[in-house]
Design an enzyme around this catalytic site. Structure first.
Site: not given
Ligand SMILES: Nc1ncnc2c1ncn2[C@@H]1O[C@H](COP(=O)(O)OP(=O)(O)OP(=O)(O)O)[C@@H](O)[C@H]1O
Ligand SMILES: [Mg+2]
Length: 1080
Positions: A392, A110-111, A390, A163-164, A115, A160
């Site tokens: 995590e 993540s981050g 991602g 974050s998605s 994306t 993030n």
């Protein structure tokens, strides 16, 4: 030429090593150092062969400009410095030109920038693929689907700010030309627990904050919302505002994007109404109320919020209130309703909010798909872009069901990475018949099996536990895991039978740990069962179905009592497993392209490179292994034809053309270049190059050779250019020289010619002047002689005439004056002329006495002239009449008193109309000449003087007397026999016609007649006789004349009579000799 001007390539001024395959020595430290070195110089992309490692720069770099797009367009992958565009270009061209479906797998935690990377790929492809109004609209819709999904599916997390919170896989579809046709988006498991609760330092989904910040007051009022975040329980307050994020502006962007994607206004409105309803659900609070049976029942504290939700969604308030208080369980034929306690009511509320939101999100994806789906049925080429959450691991807070699912997905992706790169690579060697020593790598299939195995997998256990009758808790689930998975190498638990972890205090009793390929992750079992069940009480879904809000109704189809399904819906875990399996199957059919995203630090800050953090990611992403496989095998391979085409200039035999099989050409080429044999291998269709160094050496040589070739071309070109220029100049020189010579000769000739003309003209001029002078002299002499003579003559004449001069002057003046006066007189007369009427007596006065006779003469001439003018107008008949009148005047004027009375009478002649009157038919037949006079006259009896009426006819030749009644002719006298006519001078109509003595008619004697038209008759008789006999008839006017009656000569005497009988004269025979006529 332009293509040769490579600014930075893998070979030029590279910071560190652009392709990790070239890294020497290869170990973790050198790997990280290389990345760090490049990162410090803002080189965020590095290759491992064809895999792109991307490090999040956390700052906007100027490497995504349209110029960069152009730079990377249609270039070889290794030609320029590593870039995500190079990978996108390679994938797009391979799709367009080689008809290979592609997928771009973007992984990382993540981050790490997944994306963003996916958006960069999409924007690159959009920039390089076809253009045109329709294509641009498709592109725009595809690109604009991102902001919509990000607003509803992304949230700020500690890792993030954007974050998605869902997985996204998007297939972009192209036609055979490579123009985009449309797309299909698949979404995976939205982290819906975020709707009701967010960990510290995190936010709910962006859209909630965007609405409250960006919507107008009016719109908020419609949605029954207030702008204040703190009014809503579902909005985590501690980080409601994110630095650098303008929620209000983003709201406008989202609305605009929704419009572009094709959402109708009413759809957008409905979507925001659902969002508002979710937000307001959080504000419903319950309080306990004791019931008679001793059980606790929940009651809604403040019904206002429920009321507003019901107004917004069109649900009957009582239905919703009941759904929050009761739970109905249906089993086969039974239907049992139980009351909910406060905790259950809150659970129900949150479950509704989560379901409502996650279903709305899935609806949004479906709706976007409807808009962006390809309109044609032609075969499509597909490029899939996978941007999925991602890996995590939370250190501070426990990892839960969501992380378990997310990490499972990442395991699967690693698996496919292994399948598609490591395994595929080794298989290719076998396919191409290349000798190959197998490289060991960690295959995570065993971990995937631990999770997804249908019998013993963790997900299967969880499902089993959820479906089991009896009391099911997270603990019973853990117990079960402990039993089944205890012996699994990658499963760790304190309670498992395996004694390895009995004393591991880092592992709490309520947790289990999995050794993922990316590291160990400890999962807290709390919530697993609930989240897997994803339970929404049927009362609530039925209440939702009853809503008049069409979108909400559509989101809960299971609430329809007609479609009641007693079967449990599939659990969240099994649903996810199935969708991941489909995704994997889909990816396997495509050519993979990898972007491995790495996060440089935990602070979301630019220019910070945390070695430990990066090291961890490199490890679990298996990047070193990736490099090793690449290095152990062959770093580069290419089909023989393009390889020969690219490097043929390096060898004399192959340059410029190689005739023969491409493979032989490549062999000749490599031998010529003395490339060590262990560095390459000949496959069936491709040449394999072991070390990229060899490839780069080839590239270096090629570049060098290209430069040489360029120099050669330049040399030849320059030589050619100079020679052509020289020849042209030589030719031009001759032309110029010839022109110049001609020109100078022409000029010389012109000069001589003009000089000759000048000389000639001077001579001619001189001659002419001389002649002129002589002529002038002569003329002057003549003039002088003439003047002298004239003067002399003048003197002579003057001397002679001086004496006459004064004597003549008076006469001349007089004549001149006279002439002027005459002139004046005539001019004045001209203006004063009287009218043209002959009877006009006017005539201007005479101005000068001396003109008296002239004036009279002029008057006479003028009168004669106007009379003539007047006469000229007469017709012949008029002329005859006037002639007769004139004759009459000449004969009788001033002679006979009767004459003046006759002037005004017109001479008619035929007073009797003989021809018309039938009475006179006989008379008419007897006279065949033209009748000049036909009149009734009185014939005086010769004997007694009495009068009898007779018709008097005058024809051209005769005078006839006829009886007035019968018309019988009594006498006929030829004109030649008429000798004389006599009449008095008085006012009477008597006249005597004297006949020739001895003529036939003269037997009885002369006729004495009386007529009213005497003057006319006498005149006509005179004129007719004259014209017939050419003798003038004698007309005697006398008051006493003699007539011959038979033998007697009788005197007719006119006397003055009385007026007894009026004005009629009377006639009386006095005796033989006398007949008296008394005229009154
Ligand atoms: N290439 C880039 N250039 C500049 N900034 C970037 C780039 N890539 C990522 N970022 C920054 O990093 C942030 C996080 O990136 P991104 O949202 O793509 O991460 P992610 O991998 O999708 O994370 P998650 O798994 O949480 O969705 C972005 O909001 C952006 O600020
Ligand atoms: Mg993301």
């Amino acid at each position: 030429m332009a293509k040769m001007e490579v600014k930075t390539s893998l070979l030029d001024d590279m910071i560190g090593v652009g392709d990790m395959v070239l890294l020497e020595p290869l170990n973790e430290d050198s790997f990280i150092n290389n990345l760090k070195k490049r990162f410090d110089h803002n080189e965020v992309y590095t290759y491992i062969g064809s895999v792109v490692i991307s490090i999040n720069p956390y700052s906007s770099l100027p490497i995504y400009t349209p110029e960069k797009v152009e730079e990377y367009r249609n270039r070889n992958f290794y030609e320029l410095s590593p870039h995500i565009f190079a990978l996108s270009d390679e994938a797009y061209r391979s799709l367009r030109d080689q008809d290979k479906d592609q997928c771009i797998l973007i992984t990382g935690e993540s981050g790490a920038g997944k994306t963003e990377a996916s958006k960069l790929v999409m924007s690159y492809v959009a920039a390089v693929c076809g253009k045109g109004a329709e294509v641009n609209q498709v592109k725009e819709q595809l690109l604009q689907s991102n902001p919509v999904l990000e607003a509803f599916g992304n949230a700020k997390t500690v890792r993030n700010d954007n974050s998605s919170r869902f997985g996204k896989y998007m297939d972009i579809e192209f036609d055979f030309k490579g123009d985009p046709l449309g797309g299909v988006i698949s979404n995976y498991l939205l982290e819906k627990s975020r709707v009701v609760k967010q960990p510290r330092g995190e936010r709910n989904f962006h859209i909630f904050y965007q609405i409250l910040s960006g919507a107008s007051e009016d719109f908020l009022c419609k949605l029954k919302l207030e702008r204040d975040f703190s009014r809503y329980n579902y909005l985590g307050l501690d980080s409601a505002k994110v630095n650098g994020v303008d929620d209000a502006a983003n709201f406008r962007t989202v609305r605009n994007a929704m419009q572009i994607v094709g959402f109708m206004d009413h759809e957008t409105q409905s979507v925001f109404e659902v969002v508002a309803a979710v937000l307001k659900l959080g504000n419903i609070e319950f309080k306990p109320e004791s019931r008679v049976n001793g059980l606790d029942e929940s009651k809604i504290k403040d019904k206002n919020e429920v009321k507003e939700i019901c107004e917004l969604t069109g649900i009957d308030q009582s239905v919703l209130e009941r759904a929050f208080s009761f739970r109905t369980v249906e089993a086969k034929q039974e239907k049992v309703s139980t009351t909910l306690n406060v905790a259950q009511a809150y659970y129900a509320r949150d479950a509704l909010a989560k379901n409502l939101y996650s279903r709305l999100f899935s609806w949004l994806v479906t709706r976007i798909n409807e808009s962006i789906k390809a309109q044609t049925k032609v075969r499509k080429k597909v490029m899939g872009v996978l941007d999925i959450y991602g890996f995590e691991i939370f250190e501070v807070r426990p990892n839960s069901f969501e992380q378990f699912i997310i990490n499972y997905c990442n395991e699967k992706l690693q698996q496919i990475f292994i399948e598609l790169t490591l395994k595929e690579e080794q298989e290719e060697y076998i396919r191409e018949g290349i000798e190959w020593t197998h490289i060991e790598y960690f295959n995570n299939a065993i971990i995937c099996d631990l999770i997804e195995n249908n019998q013993t997998g963790i997900l299967a256990m969880l499902d089993e536990e959820c479906l089991r009758p009896g009391t099911v808790t997270d603990e019973t689930f853990l117990e079960k895991l402990n039993q089944v998975c205890a012996t699994h190498q990658h499963f760790e638990s304190r309670m498992s039978k395996c004694s390895r972890f009995l004393n591991d205090t880092s592992l709490p009793h309520s947790c289990f740990r999995i050794q993922h390929y990316a590291g160990k992750v400890m999962y807290q079992v709390e919530g697993f069962v609930d989240k897997n069940n994803d339970l929404l009480y049927r009362d609530l879904s039925q209440a939702m179905w009853k809503a008049s809000h069409s979108l909400i109704k559509a989101l809960f189809p299971e609430g329809n009592p007609a479609k009641i399904n007693l079967k449990r819906p599939p659990t969240a875990g099994s649903q996810f497993k199935a969708s991941v399996a489909t995704l994997m199957k889909n990816l396997q059919t495509k050519n993979p392209n990898y972007i491995r995203c790495i996060k440089p630090n935990d602070k979301k800050a630019a220019h910070i490179f945390n070695d430990a953090l990066v090291c961890h990611q490199i490890r679990y992403l298996g990047l070193l292994e990736n490099v090793r496989v690449r290095r152990a095998g062959y770093a580069f391979r290419q089909a023989y034809e393009p390889c020969l085409e690219r490097y043929k200039m390096l060898c004399k035999q192959t340059w410029p053309h190689w005739r023969g099989p491409a493979r032989d050409g490549v062999e000749v080429l490599f031998n010529e270049l003395e490339i060590p044999e262990e560095e390459f291998s000949f496959g069936r269709s491709k040449i394999f190059i072991r070390n990229p160094r060899t490839l780069f050496k080839l590239e270096d040589l090629r570049k060098q050779r290209l430069e040489d070739l360029a120099t050669l071309i330049e040399k030849i070109y320059r030589g050619w250019k100079c020679r052509t220029r020289f020849l042209l100049m030589k030719k031009s020189q001759i032309v110029i020289a010839s022109w110049y010579r001609r020109y100078s000769q022409q000029k010389k000739y012109q000069k001589i010619k003009s000089s000759a003309i000048i000389v000639q003209s001077y001579i001619r001029g001189w001659k002419a002047r001389k002649l002129l002078w002589e002529l002038k002299h002569q003329k002057r002499c003549n003039e002088a002689a003439t003047i002298i003579a004239a003067y002399w003559h003048g003197t002579q004449v003057r001397r002679e005439y001086r004496k006459f001069f004064r004597a003549n002057a008076g006469r001349k003046i007089y004549e001149f004056t006279l002439q002027r006066l005459m002139q004046k007189y005539f001019l004045e007369m001209k203006n004063k002329m009287p009218s043209l009427s002959p009877i006009d007596k006017n005539w201007p006065a005479r101005p000068y006495l001396f003109l008296d006779s002239t004036h009279k003469e002029l008057k006479r001439i003028f009168h004669l002239w106007r009379c003539k003018k007047y006469r000229d107008q007469f017709t012949d008949q008029q002329k005859l009449i006037y002639e007769e009148k004139l004759e009459a005047s000449e004969l009788f004027k001033d002679k006979k008193a009767l004459y003046p009375a006759s002037v005004g009478q017109p001479f008619q002649g035929a007073y009797l109309e003989i021809s018309k009157n039938p009475k006179y038919k006989k008379l008419k037949d007897a006279v065949d000449e033209k009748i000049i006079i036909a009149e009734v006259v009185n014939k005086i009896n010769r004997a007694n003087g009495k009068a009898t009426s007779r018709i008097f006819l005058l024809t051209k030749n005769n005078v006839l007397l006829a009886d007035q009644k019968s018309g019988n002719i009594k006498s006929e006298v030829p004109l030649g026999d008429v000798t004389k006519v006599s009449m008095s001078s008085q006012n009477d109509g008597f006249f005597a016609v004297h006949l020739k003595e001895g003529s036939e008619a003269a037997g009885k004697g002369d006729f004495l007649l009386s007529s009213d038209h005497l003057i006319e008759m006498a005149t006509k008789l005179y004129r007719t006789t004259l014209s017939q006999t050419k003798q003038k008839l004698n007309i005697e006017i006398s008051d006493e004349f003699l007539v011959q009656f038979r033998q007697d000569k009788v005197c007719v005497k006119f006397i003055q009579g009385s007026q007894k009988n009026g004005n009629i004269p009377t006639c009386k025979r006095k005796n033989n000799r006398l007949l008296e006529v008394a005229v009154p």
